[in-house]
Design a protein around this motif. Structure first.
Motif, PDB file in Angstrom:
ATOM      1  N   HIS A 218      82.668  -2.880 -74.051  1.00 16.68           N
ATOM      2  CA  HIS A 218      83.034  -2.755 -75.462  1.00 16.68           C
ATOM      3  C   HIS A 218      83.880  -1.504 -75.699  1.00 16.68           C
ATOM      4  O   HIS A 218      84.935  -1.562 -76.352  1.00 16.68           O
ATOM      5  N   ASN A 219      83.444  -0.367 -75.153  1.00 14.29           N
ATOM      6  CA  ASN A 219      84.214   0.876 -75.299  1.00 14.29           C
ATOM      7  C   ASN A 219      85.589   0.768 -74.653  1.00 14.29           C
ATOM      8  O   ASN A 219      86.586   1.221 -75.213  1.00 14.29           O
TER       9      ASN A 219
ATOM     10  N   TRP B 162      88.062  -1.214 -76.822  1.00 15.86           N
ATOM     11  CA  TRP B 162      88.563  -0.462 -77.974  1.00 15.86           C
ATOM     12  C   TRP B 162      89.490   0.668 -77.560  1.00 15.86           C
ATOM     13  O   TRP B 162      90.478   0.951 -78.247  1.00 15.86           O
TER      14      TRP B 162
END
Length: 166
Positions: free
Chosen positions: A58-59, A62
């Motif tokens: 997820h990081n 982004w």
């Protein structure tokens, strides 16, 4: 990202082997899940590592999206480009995930009642969502904004750990 990070987040001397810090707990949780009977299996202990891996993914998504948008140039806040030194300082963004993993494993083993939690509670989801969307996001925004103030920014980015700014 600080040029000289403080204790508990400086995994740089380990290099690529920094992920091995979580290996003993991951092996223990996998072993205990495989060996224990159906009624004794602890699903939360085995889910800590996949949870951490999903946070890393997820990081990374982004971060990649933000860098693409910055490189694209349509939504820049400042007209100055990103310097290579800044990119190098930010390459250790996953250190906080390693620290979270250690805390999750240790606290899960130490805190009483963590082994008997129900798998799903709707009222718990609502409460956590309200706490996160309300006070936590508010505090995070203002804390992050304060860190970009010139005084705190210079203390955090250019001072050794346990700094004393005047």
């Amino acid at each position: 990202m600080a040029t000289r990070p403080g204790i508990l987040i400086d995994w740089q001397p380990l290099g690529s082997f920094k992920y091995m810090i979580l290996a003993p707990w991951a092996v223990h949780s996998t072993y205990s899940f495989m060996v224990k009977g159906e009624s004794e299996r602890d699903i939360f202990n085995i889910l800590i590592l996949p949870f951490l891996l999903s946070r890393m993914l997820h990081n990374q998504i982004w971060i990649s999206l933000a860098r693409y948008r910055t490189a694209n140039g349509n939504h820049r806040i400042v007209d100055k480009g990103i310097e290579f030194e800044q990119v190098d300082r930010q390459r250790n963004w996953d250190d906080q995930i390693l620290l979270n993993g250690i805390l999750f494993y240790v606290l899960y083993m130490i805190l009483p009642g963590t082994h008997n939690m129900p798998f799903w509670r709707s009222d718990g989801v609502v409460i956590i969502s309200l706490i996160h969307a309300g006070p936590m996001e508010f505090l995070y925004y203002w804390f992050h904004r304060a860190l970009h103030h010139h005084y705190l920014y210079s203390c955090y980015h250019f001072s050794p750990p346990f700094f004393h700014c005047n």
